[in-house]
Design a protein around this motif. Structure first.
Motif, PDB file in Angstrom:
ATOM      1  N   HIS A   1     -37.509 -77.747  55.878  1.00  0.00           N
ATOM      2  CA  HIS A   1     -38.562 -76.920  55.188  1.00  0.00           C
ATOM      3  C   HIS A   1     -39.883 -77.618  54.895  1.00  0.00           C
ATOM      4  O   HIS A   1     -40.925 -76.667  54.872  1.00  0.00           O
ATOM      5  N   ILE A   2     -39.948 -78.733  54.433  1.00  0.00           N
ATOM      6  CA  ILE A   2     -41.084 -79.314  54.020  1.00  0.00           C
ATOM      7  C   ILE A   2     -42.129 -79.310  55.483  1.00  0.00           C
ATOM      8  O   ILE A   2     -43.287 -79.120  55.383  1.00  0.00           O
ATOM      9  N   SER A   3     -41.328 -79.818  56.681  1.00  0.00           N
ATOM     10  CA  SER A   3     -42.011 -79.786  57.956  1.00  0.00           C
ATOM     11  C   SER A   3     -42.660 -78.326  58.241  1.00  0.00           C
ATOM     12  O   SER A   3     -43.785 -78.283  58.686  1.00  0.00           O
ATOM     13  N   HIS A   4     -41.969 -77.294  57.819  1.00  0.00           N
ATOM     14  CA  HIS A   4     -42.262 -75.809  58.240  1.00  0.00           C
ATOM     15  C   HIS A   4     -43.381 -75.473  57.374  1.00  0.00           C
ATOM     16  O   HIS A   4     -44.454 -74.912  57.764  1.00  0.00           O
ATOM     17  N   LEU A   5     -43.594 -76.002  56.053  1.00  0.00           N
ATOM     18  CA  LEU A   5     -44.603 -75.653  55.379  1.00  0.00           C
ATOM     19  C   LEU A   5     -45.851 -76.431  55.670  1.00  0.00           C
ATOM     20  O   LEU A   5     -46.889 -75.821  55.365  1.00  0.00           O
ATOM     21  N   ARG A   6     -45.754 -77.523  56.112  1.00  0.00           N
ATOM     22  CA  ARG A   6     -46.853 -78.357  56.652  1.00  0.00           C
ATOM     23  C   ARG A   6     -47.368 -77.681  57.877  1.00  0.00           C
ATOM     24  O   ARG A   6     -48.662 -77.749  58.078  1.00  0.00           O
ATOM     25  N   ASP A   7     -46.570 -77.358  58.686  1.00  0.00           N
ATOM     26  CA  ASP A   7     -47.079 -76.650  59.745  1.00  0.00           C
ATOM     27  C   ASP A   7     -48.187 -75.402  59.347  1.00  0.00           C
ATOM     28  O   ASP A   7     -49.004 -75.147  60.167  1.00  0.00           O
ATOM     29  N   LYS A   8     -47.950 -74.745  58.425  1.00  0.00           N
ATOM     30  CA  LYS A   8     -48.719 -73.567  57.989  1.00  0.00           C
ATOM     31  C   LYS A   8     -49.712 -73.953  57.039  1.00  0.00           C
ATOM     32  O   LYS A   8     -50.577 -73.151  56.864  1.00  0.00           O
ATOM     33  N   ILE A   9     -49.861 -74.937  56.328  1.00  0.00           N
ATOM     34  CA  ILE A   9     -50.845 -75.282  55.450  1.00  0.00           C
ATOM     35  C   ILE A   9     -51.716 -76.498  55.576  1.00  0.00           C
ATOM     36  O   ILE A   9     -52.826 -77.029  54.910  1.00  0.00           O
ATOM     37  N   GLU A  10     -51.199 -77.340  56.601  1.00  0.00           N
ATOM     38  CA  GLU A  10     -52.046 -78.553  57.096  1.00  0.00           C
ATOM     39  C   GLU A  10     -52.898 -78.534  58.032  1.00  0.00           C
ATOM     40  O   GLU A  10     -52.306 -77.905  59.185  1.00  0.00           O
ATOM     41  N   VAL A  11     -54.200 -79.019  58.200  1.00  0.00           N
ATOM     42  CA  VAL A  11     -54.741 -78.920  59.161  1.00  0.00           C
ATOM     43  C   VAL A  11     -54.250 -80.095  60.315  1.00  0.00           C
ATOM     44  O   VAL A  11     -54.453 -79.879  61.456  1.00  0.00           O
ATOM     45  N   ASN A  12     -54.028 -81.119  59.677  1.00  0.00           N
ATOM     46  CA  ASN A  12     -53.149 -82.274  60.470  1.00  0.00           C
ATOM     47  C   ASN A  12     -52.181 -82.592  60.047  1.00  0.00           C
ATOM     48  O   ASN A  12     -52.045 -83.274  58.855  1.00  0.00           O
ATOM     49  N   THR A  13     -50.915 -82.203  60.469  1.00  0.00           N
ATOM     50  CA  THR A  13     -49.565 -82.433  59.862  1.00  0.00           C
ATOM     51  C   THR A  13     -49.048 -83.922  59.837  1.00  0.00           C
ATOM     52  O   THR A  13     -48.452 -84.301  59.243  1.00  0.00           O
ATOM     53  N   LYS A  14     -49.891 -84.750  60.995  1.00  0.00           N
ATOM     54  CA  LYS A  14     -49.601 -85.961  60.923  1.00  0.00           C
ATOM     55  C   LYS A  14     -50.439 -86.862  59.622  1.00  0.00           C
ATOM     56  O   LYS A  14     -49.940 -87.898  59.486  1.00  0.00           O
ATOM     57  N   LYS A  15     -51.473 -86.224  59.130  1.00  0.00           N
ATOM     58  CA  LYS A  15     -52.197 -86.736  58.128  1.00  0.00           C
ATOM     59  C   LYS A  15     -52.356 -85.662  56.655  1.00  0.00           C
ATOM     60  O   LYS A  15     -53.267 -85.018  56.793  1.00  0.00           O
ATOM     61  N   PRO A  16     -51.032 -85.373  56.231  1.00  0.00           N
ATOM     62  CA  PRO A  16     -51.297 -84.123  55.240  1.00  0.00           C
ATOM     63  C   PRO A  16     -52.154 -84.585  54.277  1.00  0.00           C
ATOM     64  O   PRO A  16     -52.002 -85.671  53.398  1.00  0.00           O
ATOM     65  N   VAL A  17     -52.583 -83.455  53.518  1.00  0.00           N
ATOM     66  CA  VAL A  17     -53.500 -83.759  52.496  1.00  0.00           C
ATOM     67  C   VAL A  17     -52.859 -82.848  51.161  1.00  0.00           C
ATOM     68  O   VAL A  17     -53.214 -83.109  50.004  1.00  0.00           O
ATOM     69  N   TYR A  18     -51.865 -82.090  51.587  1.00  0.00           N
ATOM     70  CA  TYR A  18     -51.545 -81.051  50.522  1.00  0.00           C
ATOM     71  C   TYR A  18     -49.904 -81.643  49.991  1.00  0.00           C
ATOM     72  O   TYR A  18     -49.780 -82.121  48.751  1.00  0.00           O
ATOM     73  N   ILE A  19     -49.143 -81.730  50.848  1.00  0.00           N
ATOM     74  CA  ILE A  19     -47.718 -82.067  50.718  1.00  0.00           C
ATOM     75  C   ILE A  19     -47.554 -83.680  51.162  1.00  0.00           C
ATOM     76  O   ILE A  19     -47.521 -83.788  52.443  1.00  0.00           O
ATOM     77  N   LYS A  20     -47.504 -84.427  50.231  1.00  0.00           N
ATOM     78  CA  LYS A  20     -47.507 -85.984  50.566  1.00  0.00           C
ATOM     79  C   LYS A  20     -46.131 -86.473  50.578  1.00  0.00           C
ATOM     80  O   LYS A  20     -45.177 -86.176  49.561  1.00  0.00           O
ATOM     81  N   THR A  21     -45.888 -87.377  51.462  1.00  0.00           N
ATOM     82  CA  THR A  21     -44.422 -87.985  51.591  1.00  0.00           C
ATOM     83  C   THR A  21     -44.583 -89.151  50.712  1.00  0.00           C
ATOM     84  O   THR A  21     -45.386 -89.814  50.890  1.00  0.00           O
ATOM     85  N   ILE A  22     -43.859 -89.494  49.752  1.00  0.00           N
ATOM     86  CA  ILE A  22     -43.606 -90.480  48.957  1.00  0.00           C
ATOM     87  C   ILE A  22     -42.560 -91.374  49.534  1.00  0.00           C
ATOM     88  O   ILE A  22     -41.486 -91.195  48.952  1.00  0.00           O
ATOM     89  N   ARG A  23     -42.749 -92.458  50.205  1.00  0.00           N
ATOM     90  CA  ARG A  23     -41.774 -93.145  50.704  1.00  0.00           C
ATOM     91  C   ARG A  23     -40.744 -93.735  50.042  1.00  0.00           C
ATOM     92  O   ARG A  23     -41.023 -94.172  49.043  1.00  0.00           O
ATOM     93  N   GLY A  24     -39.512 -93.520  50.118  1.00  0.00           N
ATOM     94  CA  GLY A  24     -38.256 -93.884  49.644  1.00  0.00           C
ATOM     95  C   GLY A  24     -37.964 -92.981  48.300  1.00  0.00           C
ATOM     96  O   GLY A  24     -36.939 -93.348  47.557  1.00  0.00           O
ATOM     97  N   LEU A  25     -39.032 -92.005  47.896  1.00  0.00           N
ATOM     98  CA  LEU A  25     -38.797 -91.266  46.870  1.00  0.00           C
ATOM     99  C   LEU A  25     -38.606 -89.729  47.063  1.00  0.00           C
ATOM    100  O   LEU A  25     -37.483 -89.095  47.016  1.00  0.00           O
TER     101      LEU A  25
END
Length: 239
Positions: free
Chosen positions: A205-229
Motif C-alpha cells: 500500500h505504501i508503494s501504491h501511494l507513492r505511485d500516486k503522490i511522488e514525482v520520482n518513486t525511487k527518490k520519494p520526498v513525501y513518504i520516506k522509508t526509515i531503514r530498519g524501522l
C-alpha cells in the motif's frame, strides 16, 4: 439499514455457504458466478463490500478487481484464493484489494474480517470529522491536500483515486507527519486486526501511494522509508 455484500465465486457450494452465514449475520447478499457478472452487479447494485474469488471464468479476480477500481468502485474488496501463492496475493493488493484470505476458510472468520474492515472504515470516518487543525477540515503537506470528512485527497490540484485502505493509510500518515511509524504500528492502526504478522501488505500500500503522490518513486520526498524501522510522511523541503 443492513450492509450489502456481493459474493463473486463460481463454486456454488462456497456461494451457498457464504450467503447463508452472511444473511444469518444480518447482511443483504448479492451473488455472481463469473467475473463479468460480478463487475455488472458491482456497478448496478452498489454493494458496500465485495468478496471476490481469484479463480473465475470469463474474467479472473485480478482483472475484476482492476476493472472495478478503474471504474471508481472503491468499496472494500476481500479476495479469496485457493493458492498459497504470494505473487497472486501481492498482485491483488497492488490492484486495489483491501484484504485476502486463503481457502479453505471458516465462514465465521470471513464474517469477522468483513465486520472488522467495515467497522474500521466507520471509525475512521467518524474520527476524520473530529480532526482539529489550523485549516479546519483540510490537511495540507506541500502539494498534497486531504479532506478527511469527504474521504478525498488531491495532489497538485488533481483528485487522487484511492481505495478505502489507501486513503486511511495516507490519512494516518498525515495525522502523524514527521513521526517514524513501524510496519506493525501501521498494520494495527489502519487494518485494526492481526494480519498474521504479514507486514508486506503495508509495503504494497505504501508503494501504491507513492505511485500516486511522488514525482520520482525511487527518490520519494513525501513518504520516506526509515531503514530498519518503517515509514514517515513529511512535508517536502523547498528547493
Amino acid at each position: 439499514m443492513s450492509k450489502k455484500v456481493l459474493v463473486v465465486d463460481d463454486e456454488e457450494s462456497i456461494v451457498t455457504l457464504l450467503q447463508y452465514n452472511l444473511e444469518q449475520s444480518g447482511f443483504e447478499v448479492l451473488t455472481a458466478m463469473d467475473g463479468q457478472e460480478g463487475i455488472n452487479k458491482a456497478l448496478s447494485e452498489a454493494p458496500d463490500f465485495v468478496i471476490l474469488d481469484l479463480m473465475l471464468p470469463e474474467l479472473d479476480g485480478i482483472e475484476v478487481c482492476k476493472q472495478l477500481r478503474q471504474r471508481k468502485v472503491n468499496v472494500p474488496i476481500l479476495m479469496l484464493t485457493a493458492k498459497d501463492d504470494e505473487f497472486d496475493k501481492v498482485l491483488g493488493l497492488e490492484l486495489g484489494a483491501d484484504d485476502y484470505m486463503t481457502k479453505p476458510f471458516s465462514p465465521r472468520e470471513v464474517i469477522a474480517r468483513i465486520k472488522a474492515i467495515l467497522r474500521r472504515s466507520q471509525i475512521q470516518a467518524e474520527k476524520a470529522e473530529q480532526i482539529d487543525n489550523d485549516d479546519g477540515e483540510l490537511l495540507k503537506l506541500g502539494g498534497l491536500q486531504i479532506y478527511p470528512d469527504r474521504y478525498e485527497a488531491y495532489f497538485e490540484e488533481n483528485q487522487l483515486e484511492l481505495t478505502p485502505k489507501e486513503f486511511e493509510l495516507l490519512l494516518y500518515l498525515a495525522k502523524h507527519k514527521g513521526r517514524v511509524l513501524t510496519r506493525d504500528q501501521l498494520l494495527s492502526a489502519v487494518w485494526n486486526y492481526d494480519f498474521a504478522g504479514d507486514t508486506r501488505i503495508v509495503d504494497v500500500h505504501i508503494s501504491h501511494l507513492r505511485d500516486k503522490i511522488e514525482v520520482n518513486t525511487k527518490k520519494p520526498v513525501y513518504i520516506k522509508t526509515i531503514r530498519g524501522l518503517g515509514y514517515k510522511l513529511e512535508e517536502p523541503k523547498g528547493e
